[in-house]
Enzyme design. Structure first.
Site, short mmCIF file in Angstrom:
data_model
loop_
_atom_site.label_atom_id
_atom_site.label_comp_id
_atom_site.label_asym_id
_atom_site.label_seq_id
_atom_site.Cartn_x
_atom_site.Cartn_y
_atom_site.Cartn_z
N ASP A 1 -117.11 9.76 31.41
CA ASP A 1 -118.53 9.83 31.83
C ASP A 1 -119.48 9.14 31.00
OD1 ASP A 1 -120.65 11.31 33.73
OD2 ASP A 1 -121.21 11.98 31.40
N ASP B 1 -121.14 7.33 37.67
CA ASP B 1 -121.15 7.40 36.38
C ASP B 1 -119.62 8.21 35.75
OD1 ASP B 1 -121.80 9.78 37.00
OD2 ASP B 1 -123.42 9.92 35.54
N GLU B 2 -118.92 8.19 36.63
CA GLU B 2 -117.74 9.11 36.27
C GLU B 2 -116.37 8.80 36.86
OE1 GLU B 2 -116.69 13.86 35.91
OE2 GLU B 2 -118.78 13.34 35.84
#
Length: 411
Positions: free
Chosen positions: A4, A102-103
């Site tokens: 993340d 974002d992951e």
């Protein structure tokens, strides 16, 4: 493993400004829209003081000199793409699953022998490369499956000195089962938590030691899966990602308004939201039988309403959906200032050939379908603002500004 990007939007802004996100009180929000504007992200520095990642500007602390950065979604997507390219230097595309902007999940099973390194060492390599090229910090959870990697990421990695947490099955009683409230665990929402609390379950360990048959009777297959998840059991494979295609059960859109709206101005907002929903219905070749409509009043007035209306026949017609929304508005509106409007449709069915309705002007229905089909093609080819209603020039309209946004935020 699951990686993340830490406070991603805020970290990108800090990187662009040459600032350290752990020492900088930075907020990503459009301050020009006033105190009611939504905060998209806050720096890790502000999180240390208990500032939530999602709030309104007026809820931010006033005793800290905060740096406000206007959201730039296009720039965040650019950074995200660049970081995905970094992942692909270490693993093949089939061993990567992009979970969000974002992951990401990475399967390192075949790579530890290739690199002659442990999973933790590979994680450090990847995270170092991300920081070297983008100045964005990341955190990482490692486990024997996707579920445990995600749990390690969410629950422990952010508190680890190197931002890496590795879990195995024997760690669960100590690291997972003590977790409370239940919604801290990935996959448990607030509603589910409330139902579980009523059953006397307040820690994850309470679920792990509960009767799985009772959970299944209460929640169906979800209850059974939840029990197994508390024991770290998950059969999902990253390589099966192409089979994970969610079936849309509804379409909806809403808008938070930055000034008080009243009739007739609010009708323009309702019409623009209906345009968006009906367009998505047409593009997916669906029709809807149930229309949901909601209004939120200003902070001072409080409250609002959310109601639904079932139609005699499924529809994707803008005029029919708009008519249903106005019916609900006129029935439940309490003459208060409006700050939020939401429109959604459910009970979707495949769009059949046009059916003749004795109570409908068939020629008008055919004409409307042809017009909006042509509009859809123009928008798809030239962009959403290539053609709009003439009413989009009215002061009350927000459609042109929204069409220039990405995910409802400035591009």
């Amino acid at each position: 493993m699951c990686i993340d990007l830490k406070s991603f939007y805020a970290s990108v802004e800090c990187a662009l400004l040459g600032l350290d996100p752990f020492k900088t009180p930075l907020v990503v929000a459009d301050h020009s829209r006033g105190g009611g504007s939504i905060v998209l992200a806050v720096s890790p520095y502000l999180k240390k003081f208990g500032v939530p990642g999602r709030c309104r500007i007026f809820e931010l602390p006033t005793n800290i000199k905060i740096i406000f950065q206007k959201p730039r979604m296009e720039k965040y997507l650019e950074y995200s793409t660049k970081i995905v390219e970094i992942y692909l230097r270490f693993v093949s595309e089939e061993d990567m699953y992009v979970y969000s902007i974002d992951e990401v999940f990475l399967d390192l099973t075949e790579y530890m022998n290739f690199y002659k390194k442990t999973d933790v060492q590979i994680a450090k390599m990847i995270m170092a490369e991300i920081y070297k090229e983008t100045k964005v910090y990341s955190t990482c959870g490692i486990g024997p499956n996707m579920l445990m990697a995600k749990l390690a990421l969410d629950i422990e990695s952010k508190h680890s000195p190197d931002f890496i947490a590795k879990w195995d099955y024997e760690n669960l009683p100590e690291k997972l089962w003590k977790v409370t409230p239940l919604s801290e665990m990935w996959g448990i929402g607030r509603n589910m938590e409330a139902h579980l609390n009523k059953m006397g379950l307040f820690k994850i360990g309470d679920i792990a030691n509960f009767d799985v048959k009772r959970l299944k009777r209460k929640f169906g297959i979800i209850g059974e899966e939840l029990y197994y998840h508390t024991h770290g059991i998950d059969s999902s494979l990253i390589q099966d990602k192409n089979n994970i295609k969610p079936i849309a059960k509804s379409y909806g859109t809403g808008q938070t308004l930055f000034r008080d709206y009243f009739p007739p101005d609010v009708y323009q907002i309702v019409l623009e939201l209906v345009d968006d929903v009906s367009r998505r219905l047409r593009m997916s070749k669906k029709k809807a039988k149930t229309i949901h409509f909601g209004i939120g009043y200003s902070k001072e007035a409080g409250g609002g309403f959310s109601r639904q209306l079932s139609l005699d026949q499924p529809t994707s017609s803008e005029s029919e959906i708009y008519k249903a929304c106005l019916h609900l508005f006129n029935q439940y509106y309490e003459r208060e200032p409006i700050r939020r409007v939401h429109v959604s449709v459910t009970n979707l069915v495949e769009q059949p050939e046009m059916q003749i309705n004795l109570f409908e002007d068939i020629n008008q229905a055919i004409k409307e379908a042809e017009v909006f089909s042509a509009i859809d093609e123009i928008k798809f080819k030239y962009g959403k603002n290539a053609v709009n209603r003439a009413s989009s020039e009215l002061k009350a309209s927000t459609v042109k500004a929204r069409n220039d946004m990405i995910g409802g935020h400035n591009a």
